[in-house]
Design an enzyme around this catalytic site. Structure first.
Site, short mmCIF file in Angstrom:
data_model
loop_
_atom_site.label_atom_id
_atom_site.label_comp_id
_atom_site.label_asym_id
_atom_site.label_seq_id
_atom_site.Cartn_x
_atom_site.Cartn_y
_atom_site.Cartn_z
CB SER A 115 122.77 84.58 -57.17
OG SER A 115 123.50 85.63 -56.65
CG ASP B 279 117.72 90.19 -57.93
OD1 ASP B 279 118.59 90.78 -56.99
OD2 ASP B 279 117.95 89.07 -58.37
CG HIS C 223 118.93 87.33 -55.61
ND1 HIS C 223 119.23 87.54 -56.88
CD2 HIS C 223 119.95 86.94 -55.02
CE1 HIS C 223 120.43 86.90 -57.03
NE2 HIS C 223 120.82 86.55 -55.77
#
Length: 279
Positions: free
Chosen positions: A148, A224, A257
């Site tokens: 991320s 996600d 995620h």
């Protein structure tokens, strides 16, 4: 350097360490896994950069990297994501996506963040020098990956120093922070309003401006919840195609995620890195 804790795992040592950082002006904590190795041996180093809200501990607790690192002979280093401590400025509203836990791997130029938020220098200069001095690290064989915000950091650092990092990969990276809300909040607050400064910390922009690496590996979960608004891997796909950079972009159905996603594919990434770190 102070040893906070050590534990044996898969024959090697998982340690947590603390030191006074000149880059950030604070104490910084980081994690290092060193696999079992022959006396005097130097081992390749994989750097792992974490995402928003994380510390060194998230991947250490949930990343499931130690078995693969032990088998492949890789040192695994996980820094924190921002400076911390009394007097370190935070988001005015204590939001999760800026300030503490959200350094974005840049050297801030704007007040009040410029004094402490120097994570680019910390991750690319200060901590590597400390790791080289204190651990059996082969600095000629380094690679970098992240998740991320940390995927953004891994991509931008890898693209900026292609001769230093022999492999670059990411889980669900922010590929174009200049174009998405997370980056459009963080970059001006840390770097000011000059978008030319932002481009140096935007993987897609770096590629557009001529940065190159041998190849890239990216895993992205299709479930996600940040995919459409914040991550937009299609931007990286387009930039790599136009630049002739071989990109393996694996869209993983059903994965979100979280570290459930990261831990599932961590061994794949470490194997990919190990192949490129052989020489």
């Amino acid at each position: 350097m102070e040893t906070v804790s050590t534990a044996k795992a898969f024959g090697g040592t998982q340690g947590v360490y603390r030191h006074a950082s000149a880059a950030t002006g604070t104490d910084m904590t980081f994690a290092v896994y060193v696999p079992e190795h022959a006396p005097g041996a130097k081992l390749p180093v994989v750097w792992y950069l974490s995402g928003l809200t994380c510390t060194h501990a998230n991947v250490m607790d949930k990343g499931e990297y130690r078995r693969a690192c032990a088998e492949l002979g890789l040192i695994f280093v996980a820094p924190d994501t921002s400076p911390r401590g009394d007097g370190v400025p935070d988001d005015a509203d204590a939001a999760y996506d800026f300030g503490l836990g959200a350094g974005f791997y840049v050297d801030a130029t704007q007040e009040p963040f410029a004094k402490n938020y120097r994570m680019w220098s910390y991750v690319t200069e200060e901590l590597p020098a400390l790791v080289a001095a204190e651990f059996p690290a082969d600095t000629a064989r380094q690679s970098i990956l992240g998740h991320s915000m940390g995927g953004h950091g891994a991509l931008t650092i890898g693209l900026t120093y292609p001769d230093r990092y022999k492999a670059v990969s990411a889980f669900a990276p922010i590929v174009a922070p200049s174009e998405v809300p997370w980056g459009q909040k963080a970059l001006p607050a840390y770097l000011g309003d000059d978008r030319a400064a932002w481009r140096q910390h935007d993987a897609v922009a770096l590629i557009e401006d001529g940065a190159r690496v041998a190849d890239l590996l990216v895993d992205q979960g299709e479930a996600d919840n940040f995919l459409a608004a914040q991550l937009q891997p299609e931007r990286l796909e387009k930039a790599c195609a136009e630049a002739g950079i071989p990109l393996t972009l694996r869209r993983q159905p059903g994965y979100d995620h979280s570290y459930f996603f990261i831990s599932t594919f961590m061994a794949d990434h470490l194997g990919w890195h190990a192949e490129r770190l052989k020489n």
